[in-house]
Design an enzyme around this catalytic site. Structure first.
Site, PDB file in Angstrom:
ATOM      1  N   HIS A 141      28.425  33.666  43.156  1.00  0.00           N
ATOM      2  CA  HIS A 141      28.164  32.282  42.759  1.00  0.00           C
ATOM      3  C   HIS A 141      27.266  31.813  44.062  1.00  0.00           C
ATOM      4  O   HIS A 141      27.908  31.982  45.237  1.00  0.00           O
ATOM      5  CB  HIS A 141      29.243  31.341  42.416  1.00  0.00           C
ATOM      6  CG  HIS A 141      29.744  31.643  41.044  1.00  0.00           C
ATOM      7  ND1 HIS A 141      29.799  30.576  40.215  1.00  0.00           N
ATOM      8  CD2 HIS A 141      30.085  32.657  40.600  1.00  0.00           C
ATOM      9  CE1 HIS A 141      30.505  31.274  39.108  1.00  0.00           C
ATOM     10  NE2 HIS A 141      30.670  32.595  39.318  1.00  0.00           N
ATOM     11  N   HIS A 218      39.834  35.489  35.796  1.00  0.00           N
ATOM     12  CA  HIS A 218      39.735  36.723  36.531  1.00  0.00           C
ATOM     13  C   HIS A 218      40.467  36.937  37.615  1.00  0.00           C
ATOM     14  O   HIS A 218      40.235  37.016  38.898  1.00  0.00           O
ATOM     15  CB  HIS A 218      38.387  37.349  36.633  1.00  0.00           C
ATOM     16  CG  HIS A 218      37.346  36.224  37.492  1.00  0.00           C
ATOM     17  ND1 HIS A 218      37.758  35.755  38.755  1.00  0.00           N
ATOM     18  CD2 HIS A 218      36.117  35.978  37.137  1.00  0.00           C
ATOM     19  CE1 HIS A 218      36.555  35.128  39.021  1.00  0.00           C
ATOM     20  NE2 HIS A 218      35.684  34.991  38.260  1.00  0.00           N
ATOM     21  N   ALA A 222      37.830  36.919  43.492  1.00  0.00           N
ATOM     22  CA  ALA A 222      37.363  35.675  43.835  1.00  0.00           C
ATOM     23  C   ALA A 222      38.393  34.744  43.891  1.00  0.00           C
ATOM     24  O   ALA A 222      38.582  33.435  43.487  1.00  0.00           O
ATOM     25  CB  ALA A 222      36.420  35.003  42.962  1.00  0.00           C
ATOM     26  N   ARG A 229      54.409  37.328  51.631  1.00  0.00           N
ATOM     27  CA  ARG A 229      54.917  36.078  52.005  1.00  0.00           C
ATOM     28  C   ARG A 229      54.179  34.714  51.500  1.00  0.00           C
ATOM     29  O   ARG A 229      54.744  34.081  50.765  1.00  0.00           O
ATOM     30  CB  ARG A 229      54.945  35.918  53.494  1.00  0.00           C
ATOM     31  CG  ARG A 229      56.025  36.694  54.194  1.00  0.00           C
ATOM     32  CD  ARG A 229      56.338  36.458  55.756  1.00  0.00           C
ATOM     33  NE  ARG A 229      57.237  37.418  56.338  1.00  0.00           N
ATOM     34  CZ  ARG A 229      56.786  38.528  56.919  1.00  0.00           C
ATOM     35  NH1 ARG A 229      55.642  39.058  57.122  1.00  0.00           N
ATOM     36  NH2 ARG A 229      57.806  39.379  57.402  1.00  0.00           N
ATOM     37  N   ASP A 250      37.739  46.510  33.156  1.00  0.00           N
ATOM     38  CA  ASP A 250      36.867  47.477  33.234  1.00  0.00           C
ATOM     39  C   ASP A 250      37.163  48.559  34.298  1.00  0.00           C
ATOM     40  O   ASP A 250      36.471  49.501  34.545  1.00  0.00           O
ATOM     41  CB  ASP A 250      35.618  47.018  33.862  1.00  0.00           C
ATOM     42  CG  ASP A 250      35.355  46.290  34.998  1.00  0.00           C
ATOM     43  OD1 ASP A 250      36.368  46.134  35.783  1.00  0.00           O
ATOM     44  OD2 ASP A 250      34.327  45.991  35.471  1.00  0.00           O
ATOM     45  N   HIS A 253      36.658  46.079  38.606  1.00  0.00           N
ATOM     46  CA  HIS A 253      37.294  44.702  39.148  1.00  0.00           C
ATOM     47  C   HIS A 253      38.712  44.546  39.656  1.00  0.00           C
ATOM     48  O   HIS A 253      39.105  44.067  40.432  1.00  0.00           O
ATOM     49  CB  HIS A 253      37.184  43.481  38.316  1.00  0.00           C
ATOM     50  CG  HIS A 253      35.665  43.233  38.037  1.00  0.00           C
ATOM     51  ND1 HIS A 253      34.672  43.732  37.239  1.00  0.00           N
ATOM     52  CD2 HIS A 253      35.096  41.814  38.479  1.00  0.00           C
ATOM     53  CE1 HIS A 253      33.580  42.821  37.272  1.00  0.00           C
ATOM     54  NE2 HIS A 253      33.590  41.931  37.926  1.00  0.00           N
ATOM     55  N   ASP A 275      33.786  39.000  31.101  1.00  0.00           N
ATOM     56  CA  ASP A 275      32.925  38.226  32.052  1.00  0.00           C
ATOM     57  C   ASP A 275      31.424  38.962  31.909  1.00  0.00           C
ATOM     58  O   ASP A 275      30.597  39.272  33.067  1.00  0.00           O
ATOM     59  CB  ASP A 275      33.564  38.391  33.547  1.00  0.00           C
ATOM     60  CG  ASP A 275      32.850  37.683  34.481  1.00  0.00           C
ATOM     61  OD1 ASP A 275      32.309  36.625  34.093  1.00  0.00           O
ATOM     62  OD2 ASP A 275      33.026  37.855  35.667  1.00  0.00           O
ATOM     63  N   ALA A 310      28.836  41.247  40.165  1.00  0.00           N
ATOM     64  CA  ALA A 310      28.200  40.186  39.556  1.00  0.00           C
ATOM     65  C   ALA A 310      28.637  40.278  37.910  1.00  0.00           C
ATOM     66  O   ALA A 310      27.724  40.724  37.429  1.00  0.00           O
ATOM     67  CB  ALA A 310      26.803  40.111  39.829  1.00  0.00           C
ATOM     68  N   GLY A 311      29.711  39.731  37.539  1.00  0.00           N
ATOM     69  CA  GLY A 311      30.161  39.777  36.389  1.00  0.00           C
ATOM     70  C   GLY A 311      30.397  41.314  36.038  1.00  0.00           C
ATOM     71  O   GLY A 311      30.710  41.988  36.790  1.00  0.00           O
TER      72      GLY A 311
END
Length: 400
Positions: A141, A218, A222, A229, A250, A253, A275, A310-311
Site C-alpha cells: 500500500h 491476513h 503486514a 515477550r 498460498d 505469505h 487476497d 502484492a496480494g
C-alpha cells in the site's frame, strides 16, 4: 418445484457425514436428510457436497482490478469464481485517499448491481482495506495515502447512505490516533472491523477487540510480529477468542508449518482468504492492484516492481487443498472457507447446508477440485461443460 441433490458425503456444519440429501426450493435449502436418496434426486456418484465457499478479501481476479471495475469486469470475476468453488465474495479496495476510495466503492456497487440474476458468484458489498493503516506496516500500500481515522473520515463513510448499507468490513490499524474510537463507531454501525497493516502491540490489539474489532486481516502479514515477550498482533489474535483470523494459505505469505500451527492453536476461528488480485486466474504478466503495477512471474506470487508481495494469485479451492496438505482435516479446512467467513460477516444464511440457508453448493471430486457449483439453487459451473479461458477485461493483460 423442489430439486434434490444427494451425495455420498456432505459437510454439515463442521462434520462430514453421509450419505446426505439437500432439498432446494426457490433458491433456499428447505430440508437436509441423511440416508438413502429420495426418489427423483440428482444423485452425485462420488466426491463430497459442501456449501459454497465465501471469500471476504478479493481485490480482483482474471485481469480485473476492483479499483477500476465496471459492469463488464465485475461480470468477468463473478463468472470465473465458481470454478474455484466460490459462490459469494467481498470486493476489497486498498489504500487510496478517502474521496477516491468512496468513488471506487460506488463503482464497485454499481457494477455489482448490474449483474444479471443467475450469473456466477454474488458480491456481498465492499471491504475497505485502508486508508486507515500504519505506514510502518504498509506492505504494498502507498503510505502517502494513509490517514488517521479521525471523526470526519469515519463520518465520510457512515454518512453516505449507499456506502453505509454496503460497507461490510474495514481493515485498519487501531493504534493510530483516533483508532479505538473509530473501531467503536464502525462496530456500532454494524461494520466488521479487522486489525490489519498494523503496528499494534499485543495490549493495543486486545484493546481493539474491547472496542469491537472482531477479525485480523491476513494474519502475520503486514503487522507487528509475534514475539515471545511482546505478542504483537498475531500472538493476541491466536489466544483471544473474539478474533477470527484471516489467513492467506498460498504457503508463500505464511509457510506450511505456521499454517498448521495456526490451525492447531485456533482452527475453529480461521477464515481462509485469497487476497486475490487481478493476476489471479491469469498467466504471468503485468497486472494492476489499486491502479498500481503488479508483476506475476512463474513462481505464482504477485509482486510490486520493487519485489514486495502484492496480494496473491491464490484461489480459495487451492487454499483448501494447501491446508489439507499440511495435515489439517478436510472438514476443518472446508469449514474455514465456508461457515467461518460467513459467520464473521454476519451472513447466517451462507456457508452451511441447513434449512433456511441459501442454496449455494459445491460438488467436489476426491482430489478436492470443484466439479459442479450451484448459486441460489442454479448451476453456475459444471466442469464437464467447456468454457473459454479467462481474458483480462480491459485493464491489464499478460505482457503489457
Amino acid at each position: 418445484m423442489d430439486a434434490v441433490v444427494a451425495a455420498p458425503r456432505a459437510l454439515l456444519g463442521r462434520t462430514i457425514v453421509g450419505p446426505a440429501s439437500v432439498r432446494i426450493r426457490d433458491g433456499r435449502i428447505v430440508e437436509v436428510t441423511t440416508g438413502e436418496a429420495p426418489p427423483g434426486a440428482e444423485v452425485l456418484s462420488d466426491g463430497l457436497l459442501t456449501p459454497g465457499l465465501v471469500d471476504v478479501q478479493v481485490n480482483g481476479a482474471v485481469g480485473v482490478d476492483f479499483a477500476e471495475v465496471d459492469a463488464h469486469g465485475m461480470r468477468s470475476v463473478a463468472e470465473a469464481l465458481p470454478s474455484t468453488g466460490v459462490t459469494r465474495f467481498l470486493p476489497t479496495l486498498i489504500t487510496a485517499p478517502v474521496d477516491v476510495v468512496l468513488r471506487q466503492a460506488r463503482a464497485v456497487l454499481a457494477a455489482s448491481a448490474a449483474l444479471p440474476d443467475g450469473v456466477g458468484a454474488r458480491p456481498l458489498g465492499v471491504h475497505l482495506e485502508g486508508p486507515f493503516l500504519s505506514p510502518k506496516r504498509a506492505g504494498v500500500h502507498d503510505p502517502s495515502f494513509m490517514v488517521e481515522p479521525g471523526p470526519d473520515q469515519i463520518s465520510a463513510l457512515l454518512d453516505d447512505d449507499l456506502i453505509r448499507r454496503a460497507l461490510r468490513m474495514v481493515t485498519m490499524a487501531p493504534e493510530q490516533p483516533g483508532g479505538f474510537e473509530a473501531v467503536r463507531r464502525l462496530a456500532e454501525a454494524g461494520v466488521l472491523v479487522a486489525v490489519g497493516h498494523s503496528d499494534a502491540t499485543g495490549e493495543q490489539t486486545r484493546a481493539a477487540a474491547d472496542a469491537g474489532a472482531r477479525m485480523v486481516t491476513h494474519l502475520f502479514n503486514a503487522q507487528r510480529p509475534l514475539g515471545h515477550r511482546e505478542p504483537g498482533v498475531p500472538g493476541v489474535a491466536l489466544v483471544d477468542e473474539r478474533f477470527t483470523l484471516g489467513l492467506i494459505a498460498d504457503l508463500a505469505h505464511v509457510g506450511p508449518d505456521v499454517c498448521r500451527l495456526v490451525f492447531n492453536a485456533a482452527g475453529a476461528r480461521v477464515a481462509l482468504v485469497t487476497d486475490a488480485v487481478a493476476a489471479a486466474g491469469m498467466p504471468p504478466g503485468r497486472y494492476h492492484l489499486g491502479g498500481a503495477d503488479v508483476l506475476l512471474t512463474e513462481d505464482g506470487v504477485p509482486r510490486s516492481p520493487e519485489g514486495t508481495i502484492a496480494g496473491s494469485a491464490l484461489t480459495l479451492d487451492r487454499a483448501v487443498r494447501n491446508i489439507v496438505s499440511v495435515g489439517v482435516p478436510v472438514a476443518d479446512a472446508l469449514a474455514s472457507a465456508t461457515i467461518v467467513p460467513a459467520e464473521v460477516i454476519g451472513e447466517s444464511g451462507l456457508g452451511r447446508l441447513a434449512p433456511g440457508a441459501v442454496a449455494d453448493l459445491v460438488w467436489w471430486d476426491d482430489d478436492l477440485r470443484p466439479k459442479k457449483v450451484w448459486v441460489d439453487g442454479r448451476v453456475v459451473f459444471d466442469a464437464e461443460v467447456p468454457v473459454a479461458p479467462p481474458v483480462a477485461a480491459g485493464y491489464a493483460t499478460a505482457g503489457q
